[in-house]
Write a protein that holds these residues in place. Structure first.
Motif, PDB file in Angstrom:
ATOM      1  N   LEU A 211      -0.607  -1.102  -1.403  1.00  0.00           N
ATOM      2  CA  LEU A 211       0.719  -1.700  -1.587  1.00  0.00           C
ATOM      3  C   LEU A 211       1.626  -0.843  -2.470  1.00  0.00           C
ATOM      4  N   LEU A 212       1.028  -0.004  -3.323  1.00  0.00           N
ATOM      5  CA  LEU A 212       1.864   0.841  -4.177  1.00  0.00           C
ATOM      6  C   LEU A 212       2.775   1.711  -3.312  1.00  0.00           C
ATOM      7  N   TRP A 213       2.229   2.164  -2.195  1.00  0.00           N
ATOM      8  CA  TRP A 213       3.054   2.958  -1.282  1.00  0.00           C
ATOM      9  C   TRP A 213       4.300   2.161  -0.892  1.00  0.00           C
ATOM     10  N   GLN A 214       4.081   0.910  -0.521  1.00  0.00           N
ATOM     11  CA  GLN A 214       5.220   0.119  -0.050  1.00  0.00           C
ATOM     12  C   GLN A 214       6.243  -0.077  -1.161  1.00  0.00           C
ATOM     13  N   HIS A 215       5.745  -0.307  -2.384  1.00  0.00           N
ATOM     14  CA  HIS A 215       6.698  -0.462  -3.492  1.00  0.00           C
ATOM     15  C   HIS A 215       7.519   0.808  -3.667  1.00  0.00           C
ATOM     16  N   LEU A 216       6.837   1.932  -3.779  1.00  0.00           N
ATOM     17  CA  LEU A 216       7.573   3.178  -4.018  1.00  0.00           C
ATOM     18  C   LEU A 216       8.492   3.480  -2.848  1.00  0.00           C
ATOM     19  N   PHE A 217       7.991   3.244  -1.644  1.00  0.00           N
ATOM     20  CA  PHE A 217       8.827   3.576  -0.495  1.00  0.00           C
ATOM     21  C   PHE A 217      10.074   2.714  -0.452  1.00  0.00           C
ATOM     22  N   TRP A 218       9.924   1.420  -0.646  1.00  0.00           N
ATOM     23  CA  TRP A 218      11.106   0.544  -0.511  1.00  0.00           C
ATOM     24  C   TRP A 218      12.008   0.608  -1.733  1.00  0.00           C
ATOM     25  N   MET A 219      11.440   0.975  -2.898  1.00  0.00           N
ATOM     26  CA  MET A 219      12.316   1.207  -4.053  1.00  0.00           C
ATOM     27  C   MET A 219      13.308   2.311  -3.719  1.00  0.00           C
ATOM     28  N   PHE A 220      12.862   3.235  -2.879  1.00  0.00           N
ATOM     29  CA  PHE A 220      13.759   4.276  -2.412  1.00  0.00           C
ATOM     30  C   PHE A 220      14.567   3.796  -1.198  1.00  0.00           C
TER      31      PHE A 220
ATOM     32  N   PHE B  72       8.468   4.620   7.917  1.00  0.00           N
ATOM     33  CA  PHE B  72       7.982   4.229   6.598  1.00  0.00           C
ATOM     34  C   PHE B  72       6.486   4.422   6.406  1.00  0.00           C
ATOM     35  N   SER B  73       5.834   4.930   7.408  1.00  0.00           N
ATOM     36  CA  SER B  73       4.563   5.598   7.196  1.00  0.00           C
ATOM     37  C   SER B  73       3.586   4.844   6.301  1.00  0.00           C
ATOM     38  N   TYR B  74       3.299   3.595   6.629  1.00  0.00           N
ATOM     39  CA  TYR B  74       2.441   2.824   5.734  1.00  0.00           C
ATOM     40  C   TYR B  74       1.050   3.426   5.637  1.00  0.00           C
ATOM     41  N   VAL B  75       0.545   3.482   4.415  1.00  0.00           N
ATOM     42  CA  VAL B  75      -0.853   3.799   4.206  1.00  0.00           C
ATOM     43  C   VAL B  75      -1.611   2.501   4.402  1.00  0.00           C
TER      44      VAL B  75
ATOM     45  N   TYR C 216      -2.013 -20.811  22.068  1.00  0.00           N
ATOM     46  CA  TYR C 216      -0.916 -20.110  21.423  1.00  0.00           C
ATOM     47  C   TYR C 216      -1.271 -18.650  21.237  1.00  0.00           C
ATOM     48  N   ARG C 217      -0.377 -17.812  21.732  1.00  0.00           N
ATOM     49  CA  ARG C 217      -0.675 -16.387  21.676  1.00  0.00           C
ATOM     50  C   ARG C 217      -0.168 -15.806  20.362  1.00  0.00           C
ATOM     51  N   GLY C 218      -0.942 -14.899  19.819  1.00  0.00           N
ATOM     52  CA  GLY C 218      -0.504 -14.201  18.620  1.00  0.00           C
ATOM     53  C   GLY C 218      -0.700 -12.713  18.799  1.00  0.00           C
ATOM     54  N   GLN C 219      -0.228 -11.969  17.828  1.00  0.00           N
ATOM     55  CA  GLN C 219      -0.378 -10.517  17.951  1.00  0.00           C
ATOM     56  C   GLN C 219      -0.271  -9.890  16.573  1.00  0.00           C
ATOM     57  N   CYS C 220      -0.897  -8.737  16.451  1.00  0.00           N
ATOM     58  CA  CYS C 220      -0.709  -7.976  15.214  1.00  0.00           C
ATOM     59  C   CYS C 220       0.750  -7.573  15.133  1.00  0.00           C
ATOM     60  N   ALA C 221       1.342  -7.761  13.958  1.00  0.00           N
ATOM     61  CA  ALA C 221       2.770  -7.500  13.835  1.00  0.00           C
ATOM     62  C   ALA C 221       3.082  -6.312  12.946  1.00  0.00           C
ATOM     63  N   GLU C 222       2.068  -5.696  12.367  1.00  0.00           N
ATOM     64  CA  GLU C 222       2.355  -4.503  11.565  1.00  0.00           C
ATOM     65  C   GLU C 222       1.757  -3.310  12.276  1.00  0.00           C
ATOM     66  N   TYR C 223       2.579  -2.308  12.475  1.00  0.00           N
ATOM     67  CA  TYR C 223       2.128  -1.135  13.218  1.00  0.00           C
ATOM     68  C   TYR C 223       0.823  -0.603  12.626  1.00  0.00           C
ATOM     69  N   CYS C 224      -0.177  -0.444  13.487  1.00  0.00           N
ATOM     70  CA  CYS C 224      -1.499  -0.093  12.973  1.00  0.00           C
ATOM     71  C   CYS C 224      -2.160   1.008  13.778  1.00  0.00           C
ATOM     72  N   GLY C 225      -1.378   1.706  14.589  1.00  0.00           N
ATOM     73  CA  GLY C 225      -1.980   2.801  15.334  1.00  0.00           C
ATOM     74  C   GLY C 225      -1.734   2.657  16.828  1.00  0.00           C
ATOM     75  N   GLN C 226      -2.449   3.486  17.575  1.00  0.00           N
ATOM     76  CA  GLN C 226      -2.127   3.619  19.002  1.00  0.00           C
ATOM     77  C   GLN C 226      -2.101   2.302  19.757  1.00  0.00           C
ATOM     78  N   GLN C 227      -3.093   1.459  19.515  1.00  0.00           N
ATOM     79  CA  GLN C 227      -3.170   0.236  20.316  1.00  0.00           C
ATOM     80  C   GLN C 227      -2.604  -0.982  19.593  1.00  0.00           C
TER      81      GLN C 227
END
Lengths: 199, 414, 352, 650
Positions: free
Chosen positions: D260-269, D158-161, C218-229
Motif C-alpha cells: 500500500l505504500l506504493w499507492q500512497h506515494l503514487f497518489w500523493m503525486f 499507476f503500476s500497482y505493486v 450474481y456475477r462478480g469479477q476482479c476489479a483491480e488490474y492483476c495481470g494478463q487474465q
C-alpha cells in the motif's frame, strides 16, 4: 503604473547575491529536494506506525558515531556562514579557508558515515527497515557528495580570484545548498536516531 | 477611566467561556483545579497589560479601524485559550486522544493566530511601560531581537513551530506530559509560544525580510510538515499512545487515534488554507494600494522618469532631495523618535517599540510597503497613518521641510 | 434571432431538460436487464442504501451538466456579435459591464449548498453500510490469486470447513462476512449486484460483507488490474433460500464418490497423475493446492473462473488447451492424448 | 561585445521593431541557422514550439494506441491483440497521454507565452529551459524504446505493486517505466523551477502581482505543485526499481514491505498531478475567453484564489483514490468530505467563465467554440468526479469504465479542448498565419461529437459493471453495443484531430497573414509582430494595467498609461530586467546566456547513464554520470560576460 517605475537609480548588473535568478532557482530546488526528504521520512514513519517497535532494529540506532558526526556537519555549516560573510566583504583568502574547512568537515562526515554503515548488522536487503535506513541515509549521502563537489568548485573559483565583494553569487548559492544538506541531516538524524528512543 | 473600562471588558470577555468550565470540574486532579484559576489570573493580567498598551498607542497615534479588530482578535484568542484549557476540556482530553489533539489544535491554530493577529506581544509590551523594556534592553534582549529580525527569525519560528509540534506528538514525550503535570504545562506553553512566534511572522505586516510570496511558502510548508503526524495517525492500524490505547466514548483506541489524525489533517489543514488565502488577498490588496499611492505622487516621479529618459546617469546620492542631514539629526532628538526607535548617531535613541533604524538607507521598503526613496520617506514621515492605517507610528506634525531634513539624515544610515 | 419573453424561453429549456434527467433511468433500467454486472438495479442490502445515492448523485450531475451547458449556449447566443468576423476588424468594442461577480457569488453559493447536501447524504449512507446489520451468519475466506478465487467456508467445527472455488453459495437474507486475502498481487473482490468492491491486498486481510435480498445467481469479477487474465477473473455468488443452502453445503462437505474400477477409475488415476499436483479432489490422492479444488466440480455453473459455462464441450476444450482460452493462465497446456482426455473428463463428470 | 559593469542606470528611449536598435538586438538574440542552432538554441519561443510539436507527436502515437485498443474492444471476445499486447498498449497509452502529452503541451504554451505575456526577453533560465525540453524528449524516447522492443510497461500508468515487482513481472518492462519516470521527473522539476522564477523575477516593470495574465498564475501554481509532488513519484519509482533489481523490501509483502505504500506515494503525486495538467489549461481559457467576449474576465482575484486553493487542496485528498483498499471508515468519511470541498474552487472558475460570456458580447470563432465546449466538458468531468467522491458510490464506480470516462472528460475535456482552442488563438502568433475558420468549424464539431460519442457511453458501461483494463469481455455481459458505439466515436474523434492537423498544415502553406493582433486582444504578446522577433520587445515594456492594449478603451488609465515602445533599451549584450516579486520594480539588469550546447550534451550523457542503469552496465552508467558532471561544470563555470565573475580593471 509605468510612471511610478523608478528608473533613475543605477541598477546592479549581472549575478548579484540575492538578486540573482540563481538564488531563487536554488530556493526552488531546495524546496523540491526538501519535499523529497519529506516523502522519505513519511515512508519511514509509515512503516513505523504499521509495525511498531518490532520493526526497529535491536539494538536501536546509537549515537556513538552519529552524534559527533551530526556535530561535525553543523560546524561545517557554521564555517560556510563564515566563508560567505568573508566573500561578501571580498576577503577571498578567508572565504577560501572557510570553504576548505567546510569541505574537509564534509569529507570527515562522509568517512564516519561509511564507518557507521559498515557497523550495521543488517543490510539494504534484509528487511524494509534496512532498505529504508540505507535509502534515506544513502540519499543524504548523495546530497553530501553533491555538496562536496559544489564546495570543491567554489573553492577552485575562489582561489582563481573569480569573486569580489560585488560578485560572489555562486558562493551564496552554494552555501544555501550546503546549509540545506545540513538541515536535512538534522531532520534525518532526529527521525532515524532520536525518535526510536522517544516511544 | 476609559482604560479601566476596556480592561474590565476584555477580562470579562475572556472569563466568560471559562465560567461554566469552572463550575463543574468534577474528577479533575487538585493540581489542575489549582492551575486553572492561576491561568485565569495570568490571562487577566495579560489582558490588563494589553488594554493599557492599546490605550497608550491610541493616545500616541489615534485610533484606526484595524485597532478594534486587533483587540477583538486578542480577546477571542484569550477566550479560546481558556476554553481549550478549561478543566472540563482537560478531562475529556485525558480520555480521548482526539479530544487532546483538538485541544492542541485550538491552541496552535486558533488561539495563537488570534493572539498574534491582535499583536498581543507588542501591545502587552507597551502596557508594561518603558522601565521594564529599558531593563530588557540592557540585558541584551534587543540584540537578540535584532539578530532574529527578518529571515533568521522567521526560519527559527518555522522550525520551532514544526519541531515543537512534532516533538510533543511523539509517543514518548506525549506520555511524559501525561505523567507529569509540570511537563504538561510545559507542553502547552511551548506549543502556544512556538505557534505564537510562527503566526506572528505569518500574519505580520509584510516586512522586507519576508514578503507575501515568502509568507505563502512559509505557511504552506508548515502546513505540510505539521500535518504530517496527522497523516500517519490516519494510516496507523493500531494505537501507539499507551494512555489512549483503550479509546472511549464508543471509539476504539485505533479509531480515536484516526479521528485525531483527521482532525489534524482536515479542519487543521483548512486553517492553514484560510491563512494562505488571507495572505494572497493581502498581496493583491497591497498591490492595489500601491497603485493608488503611486497615483498620488505622480507628477514628481514623472519628472524623474524624464530625467532618466535623457540618459543622465547620475549617482543615487545626487538624486536625493535637498535636505540638511545635520538639521535632521537635531529634529530627530526634538521630535523624540528615539523613544520608539534605535537610531545610530542619536544619543538616547534606544526605543524598542518600532523597528531599529540601523542601515535604513539601505532598506528596500519603508513600512514594508513603500519603495525606500527620499520622497517616499518624506511622505511616510509626514503622515504614516495615511499610508498604513492603524500602524503604531503616530502623525508627528512635521512640515515638509522638516521631514525632508530628517529623511536626509536617515539616508545617511547606510 | 427573434426575441421572446425571456421567462418562457427559459421555462421551455427546463421543460426540455427534465426528460433528459428522467428518461435515462428508464432506458438504462431496460438495457441493464441484459447486463448482469450492473449495479444500478440492486439485489443486496447494501445496495438498498447505496443505489438511491447513486441515482440521486447521477440525477444531480445530469441536471448540473444540463444547466451549465444551457447557460453557456444561451449566454453565447444572447448577445453574440452579429456575424462572424475577426475582432481586429475594428467593429467589436471592448467594455466592462458590471454584474459579473454576482454570477460567481450565486453560482458558487448554490453549488456549495448542493455539495453540502450531497456530503450529508453520503455520510449517512456510509454509516448504514459500515457494518452488517446483524451478526454475520457465515464467514467465508477468499484467497484471490492470478486468476481465480479460492473459497473456504470457516467453521468452528473442523469437519464443516469447506474448500471450493469461484462459485460461492450464500443463504438469502443473512449477512455474510468475507475475509479477503491475496496469494500474489492485488485483486479486488466485487459482486456489483450485491455491493461495492473491496481490494484484496497481499499482506493484509480486508473484510467485506454482503447480504443478498433475493435468490439468484450474481456475477462478480476482479476489479483491480492483476495481470494478463484480469479480464477473465470472474466469480459467481449463488444466493439460495437457507434450506437449499444447507443442502448444498451438506453435499459439498462430502468427499467425492470414487469408483474402484472401470473407466471412471482409470480417469481418476489419470487425473491424480496428471492434474493432482495442482488440483485437489477430496477422497482421492489428488491434493494439489495451486489450482481450484475440484471435488464437486459438476455442481458449479461455470469453469475457469466464470469464464466458460460448465458443459462437456467447454470442459474438454479447457482441459486440452487452456492457453488458447485464457492466454497466460497458470494452467499449462498439457500434452494429453485423446483417450486420456476422455477418461479424465469422464471422471470429472462424476464429481457432482 | 558584452560590456559589463557593476551597475548602471537604465537608458530609456522610444524604439520600434524596424529601427537600427532592433536590428542590433536581432543579431544578438538570434540563434545560429541549421543543426548547430537547433542543438544549441535557448530561445524560449523555439523551445516552446518544440514542446508543442513533440507533445502533439506523442498525442498522435497515444491516440493510435487507443484506436487499436478500441478495435479490440469493439466486439466481445475479439482476438486482434493478445492480452500481453493489450496490457502494454493500455499502459503506454496512459503513460503517453498523462506524462508525455498532457503536461508538455501546456509547458509548450507556457514556454512560448511566459516571456511574451510578462513583457520579458526570455525565461529566467534559458539554458535550463532547453535542458528541460531535451530531457523530456530523451525520457520519452527512453520509455518508447520499450514498446519498439515489445517490452513496454504492462501494469497501467499507476503500476500497482506487487504486480510490478520482479516476482510477477520479470522482464525489463517496468524498469523502462521506473527509470524513465525518474528521468522524466528531472525535466518536470527543472521546468517548474524555471516557471516559478520567471514569474517572480521577469515581469515587465509595473506588472504588479494583480496584473499578470491568469495563464501564468495557472502555470505558476502547477509548477509549485510539481516541485512538491514530483519527488514523491520519482522516489516511488526509484524504490520500485531497487526492489526489482537489488532485493530491497519497500513494497514486497514479505520482510516488512508494504504494497500500500506504493499507492500512497503514487497518489500523493498523481492527485496533485491531475491539477497540474489542468490548471495551466484553465489559465489559457481564462485569458483567451475574454478576447472573444470583448470584456475582461469576471472576477480576476477570485479566479486566482481558486487556482491556488485547488492546488493546495489537491495535496490533501490523495486517499480518495484508495476508497476500496480497506482503509478505516472514519478516514474515508473525512476524505470524502474533503473531495467534495475541492469542487468549490472549480465552481468559482466555471461561474467566472459563464459570467464572462453572459455579460460579454461573444464573437463566435472556432477558438471560442472550443472554450465553450471546454466549459461543458469540464462540468461533465467535474460532476462525475463528485460522484466518485461519495465513498459508497465510489466503491461501485472505481476501477470501472465510469472512471475511465471521468478521467477522459478531465484530460480531454479540460486539457485537449483548451489546448485546441489555444492553438486557434496563439498559433497565428507563432506562425504569423491564421488557421481556417471554416475548417475550424468542422474540426470543432467533429471533435465535440466524436468525443462525446466515444466517451459518454463509457459512463453507462461503467454503470453496467464493465471493469477497466480488461482485454476482452464475454458476449453475455451485455456490453457489446455500447463498446461498438464508443469505438466508432473514438474514430470520429481521431478524424477531428486529423482535421486540426490538416488545418495547421494548410495554414502553414497558405494561411491568411495574421497581423500583430488578429483578435484585438489586450495582453502584451499581441503588441509584438507575428511571429515575434527573437528579442521579443525592442524596449522593456512598462505596464500600468491588467490589459495594456485595452486600457484606453476601458478607461482604466487612472494609474497611468502603459508604455510599450518607450522604455529601457537593455541592449548591452543579451540582457533582461529582473523586477521585484510584488510590484515589479526594476531590481537588477540580468545578463542572459548565449546559445549553448551544454543542455544537449548533458542530456545525452544522462541518457547514456540511464541506459547503463537499465542494462545493468554499471560502468556505462558511471561514464554517463561523469559526463553529466563535466557538462554541468562547463555549464556553471562563472563567466564574466554573465556578470558572474569579478570585473578586471580595464
Amino acid at each position: 503604473m509605468s510612471d511610478t517605475v523608478h528608473l533613475q537609480a543605477p541598477l546592479p548588473t549581472g549575478s548579484v547575491g540575492k538578486l540573482a535568478n540563481g538564488w531563487f532557482g536554488m530556493i526552488a530546488l531546495v524546496a523540491t529536494e526538501g519535499a523529497l526528504f519529506a516523502y522519505l521520512l513519511f515512508s519511514y514513519f509509515y512503516f513505523d506506525v504499521q509495525y511498531g517497535r518490532s520493526w526497529l532494529p535491536d539494538p536501536l540506532p546509537a549515537f556513538r558515531l552519529s552524534g559527533p558526526n551530526t556535530a561535525i556537519l553543523v560546524v561545517s555549516s557554521l564555517t560556510m556562514v563564515w566563508a560567505e560573510r568573508a566573500a561578501r566583504r571580498g576577503a577571498n583568502g578567508r572565504a577560501a579557508l572557510g570553504i576548505a574547512l567546510s569541505f574537509v568537515l564534509g569529507l570527515v562526515f562522509v568517512g564516519i558515515q561509511l564507518m557507521e554503515w559498515k557497523d550495521k548488522t543488517f543490510n539494504y536487503a534484509s528487511s524494509s527497515y534496512g532498505s529504508l535506513y540505507f535509502l534515506i541515509t544513502g540519499f543524504h549521502m548523495a546530497h553530501v557528495v553533491a555538496g562536496l563537489l559544489v564546495l570543491a568548485a567554489l573553492l577552485a573559483w575562489t582561489l582563481l580570484g573569480y569573486f569580489d565583494a560585488r560578485r560572489h553569487a555562486p558562493v551564496s548559492i552554494g552555501a544555501l545548498y550546503w546549509h540545506f544538506v545540513d538541515v536535512v541531516w538534522l531532520c534525518v538524524f532526529f527521525s532515524l536516531y532520536v525518535t526510536p528512543h522517544l516511544r | 477611566m476609559r482604560r479601566l473600562t476596556t480592561l474590565w471588558l476584555l477580562a470579562t470577555a475572556s472569563l466568560l467561556p471559562a465560567a461554566p468550565a469552572l463550575a463543574h470540574d468534577s474528577g479533575a486532579t487538585p493540581e489542575t483545579i489549582g492551575a486553572f484559576p492561576a491561568l485565569v489570573g495570568l490571562s487577566f493580567m495579560i489582558a490588563g497589560l494589553y488594554a493599557t498598551g492599546w490605550a497608550r498607542r491610541r493616545r500616541a497615534a489615534g485610533t484606526a479601524p484595524g485597532h478594534r479588530t486587533q483587540a477583538a482578535a486578542f480577546a477571542s484568542g484569550l477566550a479560546v485559550l481558556l476554553a481549550a484549557l478549561a478543566p472540563a476540556a482537560d478531562e475529556m482530553a485525558d480520555t480521548l486522544f482526539s479530544a487532546h489533539m483538538a485541544q492542541h489544535l485550538a491552541l496552535v491554530l486558533i488561539a495563537a493566530p488570534l493572539l498574534a493577529f491582535g499583536r498581543a506581544g507588542l501591545l502587552a509590551g507597551m502596557g508594561l511601560g518603558r522601565a521594564p523594556r529599558r531593563i530588557a534592553g540592557r540585558l541584551g534582549f534587543e540584540r537578540v531581537r535584532r539578530t532574529c529580525h527578518g529571515m533568521p527569525g522567521a526560519l527559527l519560528a518555522w522550525f520551532a513551530f514544526c519541531g515543537v509540534f512534532a516533538f510533543w506528538h511523539l509517543p514518548g514525550p506525549y506520555g511524559w506530559s501525561l505523567r507529569s503535570f509540570p511537563l504538561h504545562v510545559l507542553e502547552h506553553a511551548s506549543l502556544l509560544a512556538s505557534a505564537y512566534a510562527f503566526w506572528a511572522v505569518a500574519l505580520a505586516r509584510p516586512s522586507a525580510a519576508l514578503g507575501h510570496g515568502a509568507r505563502l511558502a512559509y505557511v504552506g510548508t508548515a502546513a505540510v510538515v505539521s500535518s504530517f503526524p496527522g497523516a500517519l495517525m490516519i494510516l496507523a492500524p493500531r494505537p501507539f499512545y499507551a494512555a489512549h490505547a483503550q479509546g472511549g466514548w464508543g471509539l476504539t483506541g485505533a479509531e480515536d487515534q484516526q479521528l485525531a489524525g483527521l482532525v489534524m489533517w482536515i479542519p487543521g489543514g483548512l486553517v492553514y488554507l484560510g491563512a494562505m488565502c488571507w495572505i494572497l488577498l493581502a498581496w493583491f490588496a497591497e498591490a492595489e494600494r500601491r497603485a493608488r499611492l503611486a497615483r498620488a505622487s505622480l507628477p514628481a516621479i514623472s519628472l524623474l522618469l524624464l530625467l532618466a529618459a535623457q540618459g543622465q546617469a547620475r549617482a543615487a546620492g545626487d538624486n536625493s532631495m535637498p535636505g540638511d542631514a545635520r538639521q535632521g539629526a537635531r529634529l530627530i532628538v526634538e521630535t523624540g523618535c528615539g523613544a520608539c526607535h534605535v537610531i545610530p548617531g542619536i544619543t538616547g535613541a534606544t526605543g524598542l517599540v518600532g523597528p531599529p533604524l540601523k542601515q535604513i538607507g539601505r532598506r528596500v521598503f519603508l513600512a514594508g510597503l513603500l519603495r525606500n526613496s527620499p520622497e517616499n520617506m518624506v511622505t511616510w514621515l509626514r503622515d504614516p497613518q495615511a499610508i498604513v492605517p492603524g500602524n503604531a507610528m503616530p502623525r508627528l506634525g512635521l512640515s515638509e521641510a522638516q521631514a525632508r531634513d530628517i529623511a536626509a539624515y536617515l539616508a545617511t544610515l547606510r | 434571432m427573434p426575441l421572446r419573453p425571456r421567462t418562457r424561453w427559459t421555462m421551455d429549456r427546463i421543460a426540455l431538460a427534465a426528460p433528459a434527467v428522467v428518461l435515462p433511468r428508464h432506458a438504462l433500467a431496460a438495457g441493464l436487464a441484459d447486463a448482469p454486472m450492473n449495479y444500478v438495479v440492486t439485489h443486496g442490502l447494501q445496495g438498498r442504501a447505496v443505489t438511491p445515492l447513486l441515482w440521486g448523485l447521477g440525477a444531480i450531475s445530469v441536471a448540473v451538466v444540463v444547466i451549465i451547458s444551457l447557460l453557456v449556449v444561451v449566454g453565447t447566443l444572447r448577445r453574440r456579435a452579429p456575424r462572424m468576423h475577426l475582432p481586429s476588424d475594428g467593429q467589436m468594442p471592448v467594455e466592462r459591464p458590471e454584474g459579473g461577480l454576482s454570477w460567481i457569488a450565486i453560482g458558487v453559493g448554490v453549488s456549495t449548498v448542493v455539495l453540502l447536501g450531497m456530503m450529508g447524504w453520503t455520510a449517512t449512507t456510509m454509516a448504514r453500510i459500515a457494518r452488517p446489520p446483524t451478526q454475520p451468519a457465515l464467514t467465508i475466506d477468499i484467497r484471490a490469486q492470478q486468476w481465480w478465487w479460492a473459497v473456504r467456508y470457516e467453521s468452528g467445527d473442523p469437519t464443516r470447513i469447506l474448500d471450493t472455488a469461484n462459485e460461492i453459495h450464500i443463504p438469502v437474507g443473512k449477512p455474510v462476512e468475507f475475509k479477503l486475502e491475496s496469494r500474489d498481487v492485488i485483486h479486488s473482490f466485487w459482486v456489483p449486484a450485491l455491493g461495492g468492491k473491496t481490494d484484496v491486498i497481499p499482506g493484509q486481510t480486508n473484510m467485506a460483507w454482503l447480504q443478498a435480498e433475493r435468490p439468484g445467481v450474481y456475477r462478480g469479477q476482479c476489479a483491480e488490474y492483476c495481470g494478463q487474465q484480469h479480464g477473465h477473473m470472474g466469480l459467481v455468488i449463488v444466493a439460495e433460500p437457507p434450506d437449499q443452502f444447507e443442502a448444498w453445503m451438506a453435499n459439498q462437505l462430502a468427499s467425492a464418490k470414487t469408483a474402484d474400477n472401470g473407466p471412471v477409475r482409470a480417469g481418476q488415476d489419470d487425473f491424480v497423475q496428471r492434474c493432482g499436483i495442482c488440483h485437489a479432489v477430496r477422497g482421492t490422492l489428488a491434493h494439489g493446492v495451486l489450482g481450484p479444488d475440484l471435488t464437486h466440480l459438476m455442481s458449479r455453473g461455470s469453469i475457469a473462473a466464470a469464464t466458460l459455462p460448465n458443459r462437456v464441450a467447454y470442459l474438454s476444450g479447457w482441459i486440452a488447451n487452456p492457453q488458447t482460452i485464457k492466454p497466460g493462465a497458470r494452467m499449462p497446456t498439457l500434452d494429453i492424448s485423446g483417450p486420456e482426455l476422455a477418461r479424465i473428463r469422464g471422471f470429472l463428470e462424476t464429481l457432482k | 561585445m558584452a560590456v559589463t559593469g557593476y551597475e548602471r542606470v537604465l537608458h530609456v528611449e522610444e524604439q520600434g521593431y524596424s529601427t537600427e536598435h532592433a536590428r542590433r538586438l536581432e543579431e544578438m538574440w538570434e540563434s545560429k541557422p541549421g543543426l548547430r542552432g537547433f542543438l544549441s538554441s535557448v530561445d524560449h519561443k523555439e523551445i516552446g514550439i518544440r514542446y508543442l510539436v513533440t507533445a502533439f507527436g506523442f498525442l498522435i502515437v497515444g491516440g493510435v494506441e487507443a484506436l487499436i485498443m478500441r478495435v479490440q474492444l469493439a466486439r466481445p471476445n475479439q482476438a486482434l491483440l493478445t492480452p500481453e499486447q493489450y496490457d502494454q498498449l493500455f499502459s503506454m497509452h496512459g503513460i503517453t497521454m498523462i506524462f508525455l502529452y498532457a503536461l508538455p503541451v501546456l509547458s509548450g504554451f507556457s514556454n512560448y507565452l511566459f516571456p511574451l505575456v510578462l513583457g520579458a526577453r526570455d525565461m529566467a533560465f534559458p539554458r535550463l529551459n532547453a535542458y528541460s525540453y531535451w530531457i523530456y524528449l530523451a525520457s520519452g524516447i527512453f520509455m518508447y524504446a520499450s514498446l519498439v522492443m515489445g517490452l513496454a510497461p504492462n501494469d497501467g500508468w499507476f503500476s500497482y505493486v506487487p504486480y510490478a515487482l520482479k516476482a510477477y513481472n520479470p522482464g525489463p518492462n517496468l524498469d523502462f517505466y521506473a527509470l524513465g519516470m525518474v528521468f522524466y521527473g528531472i525535466s518536470t522539476t527543472v521546468g517548474s523551477v524555471n516557471f516559478v522564477v520567471t514569474f517572480l523575477r521577469m515581469r515587465a516593470p509595473g506588472m504588479s502581482i494583480n496584473r499578470v495574465p491568469i495563464l501564468t498564475w495557472g502555470t505558476l501554481t502547477a509548477s509549485v505543485g510539481n516541485l512538491f509532488a514530483v519527488p514523491s513519484v520519482s522516489l516511488a519509482f526509484l524504490m520500485m526499481w531497487t526492489d526489482r533489481q537489488f532485493g530491497t523490501h519497500f513494497f514486497t509483502q514479505d520482510s516488512g514491505g508494504q504494497p500500500l505504500l506504493w499507492q500512497h506515494l503514487f497518489w500523493m503525486f498523481a492527485h496533485p498531478w491531475v491539477y497540474v495538467v489542468v490548471l495551466p489549461a484553465m489559465g489559457l481559457v481564462s485569458d483567451a475567453l475574454p478576447f472573444f467576449c470583448r470584456r475582461p474576465l469576471v472576477g480576476y482575484t477570485v479566479v486566482v484564489l481558486a487556482t491556488v486553493t485547488t492546488m493546495v487542496l489537491g495535496f490533501g485528498v490523495w486517499l480518495h483514490h484508495m476508497f476500496a483498499t480497506g482503509l478505516p471508515f472514519i478516514a474515508l468519511s473525512f476524505f470524502s468530505a474533503a473531495s467534495f470541498v475541492i469542487t468549490i474552487p472549480s465552481a468559482v472558475a466555471v461561474f467566472a467563465w459563464i459570467a464572462t460570456i453572459w455579460t460579454g458580447r461573444p464573437v463566435i470563432t472556432t477558438a471560442f467554440l472550443f472554450f465553450a465546449g471546454f466549459i461543458a466538458m469540464f462540468v461533465v468531468g467535474g460532476v462525475s468526479g463528485v460522484m466518485t467522491a461519495a465513498v459508497p458510490v465510489d466503491r461501485q464506480l472505481t476501477d470501472t469504465y465510469f472512471v475511465v470516462a471521468h478521467i477522459h472528460y478531465v484530460l480531454i475535456g479540460i486539457n485537449l479542448f483548451a489546448v485546441m482552442g489555444a492553438l486557434y488563438v496563439w498559433l497565428p502568433k507563432m506562425t504569423g498565419r491564421l488557421l481556417s475558420e471554416r475548417l475550424g468549424r468542422w474540426n470543432f464539431w467533429t471533435v465535440l461529437i466524436g468525443f462525446n460519442l466515444g466517451f459518454f457511453p463509457m459512463h453507462i458501461l461503467g454503470l453496467m459493471g464493465m471493469p477497466r483494463r480488461v482485454y476482452t469481455y464475454e458476449a453475455d455481459l451485455g456490453w457489446g453495443t455500447l463498446n461498438l458505439v464508443t469505438s466508432a466515436g473514438s474514430f470520429l474523434l481521431a478524424i477531428g484531430i486529423l482535421l486540426l492537423l490538416v488545418n495547421i498544415a494548410m495554414s502553414l502553406s497558405n494561411g491568411v497573414p495574421a497581423g500583430d493582433n488578429p483578435w484585438d486582444a489586450p495582453t502584451l504578446e499581441w503588441a509584438t509582430p507575428s511571429p515575434p522577433p527573437p528579442y521579443n520587445f525592442p524596449v522593456v515594456p512598462m505596464v500600468a494595467s491588467r490589459h495594456p492594449l485595452w486600457e484606453e478603451r476601458l478607461g482604466e488609465t487612472e494609474a497611468g498609461h502603459s508604455e510599450l515602445l518607450r522604455g529601457p533599451l537593455l541592449a548591452d549584450g543579451k540582457e533582461a530586467l529582473a523586477t521585484s516579486g510584488l510590484d515589479a520594480q526594476p531590481e537588477a539588469i540580468l545578463k542572459m546566456p548565449e546559445d549553448s550546447y551544454a543542455p544537449f550534451v548533458v542530456t545525452l550523457a544522462m541518457s547514456v547513464g540511464f541506459t547503463g542503469l537499465l542494462l545493468h552496465e554499471w560502468w556505462v552508467a558511471g561514464a554517463g554520470g561523469l559526463g553529466v558532471l563535466a557538462g554541468a561544470l562547463v555549464w556553471l563555470w562563472p563567466e564574466a560576460s554573465l556578470g558572474q565573475k569579478a570585473e578586471r580593471e580595464a
